[in-house]
Every structure is written in structure tokens, then in C-alpha cells.
Motif scaffolding. Structure first.
Motif, PDB file in Angstrom:
ATOM      1  N   CYS A 239     -16.773 107.028  -3.424  1.00 24.14           N
ATOM      2  CA  CYS A 239     -18.002 107.564  -4.014  1.00 24.14           C
ATOM      3  C   CYS A 239     -17.663 108.625  -5.052  1.00 24.14           C
ATOM      4  CB  CYS A 239     -18.912 108.175  -2.944  1.00 24.14           C
ATOM      5  SG  CYS A 239     -20.640 108.323  -3.479  1.00 24.14           S
ATOM      6  N   GLY A 240     -18.403 108.617  -6.149  1.00 23.22           N
ATOM      7  CA  GLY A 240     -18.290 109.662  -7.155  1.00 23.22           C
ATOM      8  C   GLY A 240     -19.237 110.806  -6.826  1.00 23.22           C
ATOM      9  N   THR A 241     -18.921 111.985  -7.304  1.00 21.98           N
ATOM     10  CA  THR A 241     -19.755 113.145  -6.993  1.00 21.98           C
ATOM     11  C   THR A 241     -21.008 113.232  -7.869  1.00 21.98           C
ATOM     12  OG1 THR A 241     -18.530 114.603  -8.502  1.00 21.98           O
ATOM     13  CG2 THR A 241     -17.739 114.452  -6.227  1.00 21.98           C
ATOM     14  N   ASP A 242     -21.096 112.392  -8.914  1.00 23.70           N
ATOM     15  CA  ASP A 242     -22.300 112.350  -9.745  1.00 23.70           C
ATOM     16  C   ASP A 242     -23.154 111.137  -9.362  1.00 23.70           C
ATOM     17  OD1 ASP A 242     -21.204 114.550 -10.914  1.00 23.70           O
ATOM     18  OD2 ASP A 242     -21.178 113.772 -12.951  1.00 23.70           O
ATOM     19  N   ASP A 243     -23.324 110.961  -8.074  1.00 25.04           N
ATOM     20  CA  ASP A 243     -24.037 109.825  -7.496  1.00 25.04           C
ATOM     21  C   ASP A 243     -24.928 110.387  -6.393  1.00 25.04           C
ATOM     22  OD1 ASP A 243     -24.823 107.575  -6.021  1.00 25.04           O
ATOM     23  OD2 ASP A 243     -22.870 106.607  -6.139  1.00 25.04           O
ATOM     24  N   ILE A 244     -26.225 110.119  -6.441  1.00 26.85           N
ATOM     25  CA  ILE A 244     -27.111 110.681  -5.422  1.00 26.85           C
ATOM     26  C   ILE A 244     -26.800 110.145  -4.021  1.00 26.85           C
ATOM     27  CG2 ILE A 244     -28.988 111.144  -7.044  1.00 26.85           C
ATOM     28  CD1 ILE A 244     -30.448 108.685  -5.813  1.00 26.85           C
ATOM     29  N   LEU A 245     -25.967 109.109  -3.918  1.00 24.63           N
ATOM     30  CA  LEU A 245     -25.563 108.616  -2.606  1.00 24.63           C
ATOM     31  C   LEU A 245     -24.370 109.392  -2.046  1.00 24.63           C
ATOM     32  CD1 LEU A 245     -25.899 104.766  -3.217  1.00 24.63           C
ATOM     33  CD2 LEU A 245     -27.607 106.377  -2.337  1.00 24.63           C
ATOM     34  N   TRP A 246     -23.813 110.276  -2.847  1.00 24.85           N
ATOM     35  CA  TRP A 246     -22.650 111.052  -2.405  1.00 24.85           C
ATOM     36  C   TRP A 246     -22.939 111.939  -1.192  1.00 24.85           C
ATOM     37  CZ3 TRP A 246     -21.365 116.393  -4.425  1.00 24.85           C
ATOM     38  CH2 TRP A 246     -20.142 116.853  -3.929  1.00 24.85           C
ATOM     39  N   PRO A 247     -24.046 112.694  -1.150  1.00 21.76           N
ATOM     40  CA  PRO A 247     -24.274 113.555   0.024  1.00 21.76           C
ATOM     41  C   PRO A 247     -24.299 112.780   1.342  1.00 21.76           C
ATOM     42  CG  PRO A 247     -25.707 114.221  -1.774  1.00 21.76           C
ATOM     43  CD  PRO A 247     -25.073 112.938  -2.199  1.00 21.76           C
ATOM     44  N   ASP A 248     -24.936 111.619   1.357  1.00 21.79           N
ATOM     45  CA  ASP A 248     -24.962 110.836   2.593  1.00 21.79           C
ATOM     46  C   ASP A 248     -23.595 110.219   2.890  1.00 21.79           C
ATOM     47  OD1 ASP A 248     -27.591 111.390   3.207  1.00 21.79           O
ATOM     48  OD2 ASP A 248     -28.369 109.596   2.214  1.00 21.79           O
ATOM     49  N   THR A 249     -22.823 109.935   1.843  1.00 23.89           N
ATOM     50  CA  THR A 249     -21.463 109.430   2.050  1.00 23.89           C
ATOM     51  C   THR A 249     -20.623 110.474   2.775  1.00 23.89           C
ATOM     52  OG1 THR A 249     -21.586 108.017   0.094  1.00 23.89           O
ATOM     53  CG2 THR A 249     -19.390 108.581   0.894  1.00 23.89           C
ATOM     54  N   LEU A 250     -20.787 111.738   2.403  1.00 22.65           N
ATOM     55  CA  LEU A 250     -20.066 112.811   3.098  1.00 22.65           C
ATOM     56  C   LEU A 250     -20.452 112.867   4.574  1.00 22.65           C
ATOM     57  CD1 LEU A 250     -20.250 115.716   0.471  1.00 22.65           C
ATOM     58  CD2 LEU A 250     -18.333 114.178   0.944  1.00 22.65           C
ATOM     59  N   LEU A 251     -21.736 112.663   4.870  1.00 24.92           N
ATOM     60  CA  LEU A 251     -22.178 112.663   6.266  1.00 24.92           C
ATOM     61  C   LEU A 251     -21.551 111.509   7.036  1.00 24.92           C
ATOM     62  CD1 LEU A 251     -25.991 113.528   5.919  1.00 24.92           C
ATOM     63  CD2 LEU A 251     -24.084 115.062   6.463  1.00 24.92           C
ATOM     64  N   LEU A 252     -21.477 110.329   6.410  1.00 24.10           N
ATOM     65  CA  LEU A 252     -20.851 109.186   7.069  1.00 24.10           C
ATOM     66  C   LEU A 252     -19.384 109.477   7.368  1.00 24.10           C
ATOM     67  CD1 LEU A 252     -20.717 106.197   7.997  1.00 24.10           C
ATOM     68  CD2 LEU A 252     -20.070 105.644   5.635  1.00 24.10           C
ATOM     69  N   VAL A 253     -18.665 109.973   6.383  1.00 24.31           N
ATOM     70  CA  VAL A 253     -17.241 110.240   6.564  1.00 24.31           C
ATOM     71  C   VAL A 253     -17.027 111.244   7.697  1.00 24.31           C
ATOM     72  CG1 VAL A 253     -15.188 111.228   5.471  1.00 24.31           C
ATOM     73  CG2 VAL A 253     -16.644 109.638   4.195  1.00 24.31           C
TER      74      VAL A 253
END
Length: 300
Positions: A239-253
Motif C-alpha cells: 500500500c502507498g501512503t497517498d491512498d485512502i485505503l492505507w489507514p485500514d491496511t495498517l490496522l490489518l497488518v
């Protein structure tokens, strides 16, 4: 620092207003109507790779393509779920990635052309992917799932369903900028939104309302972040950090690692949505990781 090529991609996205249907609800509703009346072509490009053979059949009412390495017996199988906001058809970039996995990892890659909204729903499509993965285990042995964006949601939801309903732990799941919590309520999304040249909330919610069908947003078939990750096989996540899906990706990880799941996470500062599919140095490097990850998982 992001490459010059990445800046060109970002400029193209802005110039073409690629985010229009994702940030504006009315534009999203028009897109659903247009694509339901005028479906786009989904077939592979005429010139893909000479070292890959392509066949197609109907399975469960869907066109399902299979890519195999020409002249070689495939080593395992990858079921790939393409992205596109559940409304856009498979794109040349998806085909190119699948062909590269086939040729360079030596795997058969299954590419289902699943029904898009307003006709397809999460429950129906995730069940179809589960059935394909189970059938392909009988044919190829080891099977991985992979997907990008909306397809990342499908892939992870299918991995969860395989674990919960069939006691199947996949040897690898590859997620490229996956949609994980379709409520889109993570407060950090608003922080990232001004930097994201591609995705947005208002239009995405129009697509999501169609996609969830009669399921609740918290159902893991819709929002796989809601599932307990314990017992899942290894995950490779981009995931790139300029992607609104990034915050949820951090939660998944965080959740997956906390539950003992092996996670190989690749975060790209300053890069946009699905950067591994872009024609950039960062994209090429990420695609090499995707291929090696699947090769290793299928050899296990």
C-alpha cells in the motif's frame, strides 16, 4: 523519494480526473448505470506474452480464464481477483501482472470475470472465488489467492471463508492496496484524502451499497478487516501512503501480526493507490516481490 515516473502517473490521474466517480456520489451513480448498460470488454490483450497460454471456460456461469506457462507443467495455482471499485472491468495492467506471474513463477493463474455491480454482490462473488479455489486445489495442489483494491477485498474475504467454512489455510495471499473496511469510517481516511489522486469516499459508498447486497457492512464477506485473522496463512501486502485505503491496511497488518500471522508488508511513502500496477520503478520492484512471494508460497 517517489520517482519522476510516479509524478507523471500522479499528473495523469489528476489531468484525467480519475477520482471523479469516487469522490462524487452522482458521478458514481451515473457510472453504475453506464457500465450496466454498456459493459466493457474483459478479454485479454491480443499481445500478452508469447510464453503464456490462455484458455477460457464457463464455471458457475462466469467466464474463467486460465493462464499457464507455455510448454511447462504449472507449479500450483493463483486465483486472481481484479480491482476496479466492483464496477470497472479487468484492465490491461491486471492481465500483464497475471501473465508475469504465470511465466515467471511457473504457476497457473485463474482469472474469473466475476459479475460487477449492480448485478454482482459480495456474498455471491466471494462464494464463487471460494468454489474456484477449492476446485483448483484438486487440480493443481497448492492454491494462493491474490487481488488488488476491490479485488483485494474479494481475495481476503475468500481466504477468511476458506478458513472458516472449509478448514483451508492458504499458503499465501497477496493483497495490493486492498479495500478492507467498507464502512470507510476510519478517521485517518480524512487525513489522507487530500493526498489521494484516485480514490474518494462519497462515490465509493455508492458502489459499496450495491456491492454489499443484503449483507451488513461488518460481514467479513464485505469487510474482511472485521474477521479475526487468527489461522490465516501468510499475507503479502502492498500500500502507498497517498491512498485512502492505507489507514485500514495498517490496522490489518497490526491485527494479523498480533494474531500470529506472518505478514510481509510493503509500504510506499508518497505513492498512490495500487502503485504495484503502475509503470514506475516502484511498480516494477513491487511486481517482482509479488511474483517471488507467490513462487515461494506455491513451493511450500
Amino acid at each position: 523519494m517517489p520517482s519522476l515516473a510516479n509524478q507523471v502517473v500522479r499528473g495523469y490521474l489528476k489531468a484525467t480526473r480519475a477520482n471523479r466517480v469516487f469522490i462524487d456520489a452522482e458521478s458514481a451513480r451515473k457510472r453504475v448505470l453506464d457500465r450496466s448498460v454498456r459493459p466493457r470488454n474483459y478479454g485479454p490483450p491480443r499481445r500478452l506474452r508469447a510464453d503464456v497460454t490462455i484458455t477460457v471456460e464457463r464455471r458457475g456461469g462466469w467466464p474463467v480464464y486460465t493462464l499457464t506457462p507455455r510448454g511447462r507443467t504449472p507449479r500450483g495455482n493463483v486465483v486472481y481477483a481484479h480491482g476496479g471499485g466492483w464496477v470497472h472491468e479487468i484492465a490491461p495492467q491486471h492481465w500483464a501482472l497475471c501473465a508475469a506471474v504465470t511465466a515467471e513463477a511457473g504457476a497457473a493463474v485463474t482469472v474469473p470475470i466475476y459479475p460487477l455491480i449492480p448485478f454482482g454482490t459480495a456474498g455471491q462473488v466471494v462464494a464463487g472465488f471460494v468454489e474456484l479455489a477449492l476446485a483448483n486445489r484438486e487440480t493443481y495442489g497448492n492454491v494462493c489467492v491474490a487481488g488488488d483494491s476491490a479485488g483485494g477485498q474479494i481475495a481476503l474475504s475468500a481466504a477468511v471463508a476458506l478458513r472458516d467454512e472449509h478448514d483451508v489455510r492458504l499458503p499465501g495471499t497477496v493483497l495490493i492496496a486492498p479495500a478492507l473496511d467498507l464502512s470507510l469510517t476510519n478517521p485517518e481516511i480524512e487525513v489522507v484524502q487530500p493526498r489521494d489522486p484516485w480514490l474518494g469516499v462519497a462515490g465509493s459508498r455508492v458502489f459499496i451499497e450495491h456491492w454489499r447486497g443484503d449483507l451488513e457492512l461488518a460481514d467479513p464477506r464485505v469487510s474482511p478487516l472485521a474477521a479475526d485473522p487468527r489461522g490465516l496463512g501468510p499475507l503479502t501486502v502492498f500500500c502507498g501512503t497517498d491512498d485512502i485505503l492505507w489507514p485500514d491496511t495498517l490496522l490489518l497488518v497490526e491485527a494479523a501480526r498480533g494474531a500470529g500471522v506472518v505478514v510481509d508488508y510493503h509500504e510506499a511513502p508518497g505513492l498512490p493507490h495500487v502503485y504495484p500496477l503502475t509503470p514506475t520503478p516502484e511498480g516494477r520492484a513491487a511486481r517482482r516481490v509479488v511474483i517471488e512471494s507467490l513462487r515461494s508460497a506455491l513451493a511450500s
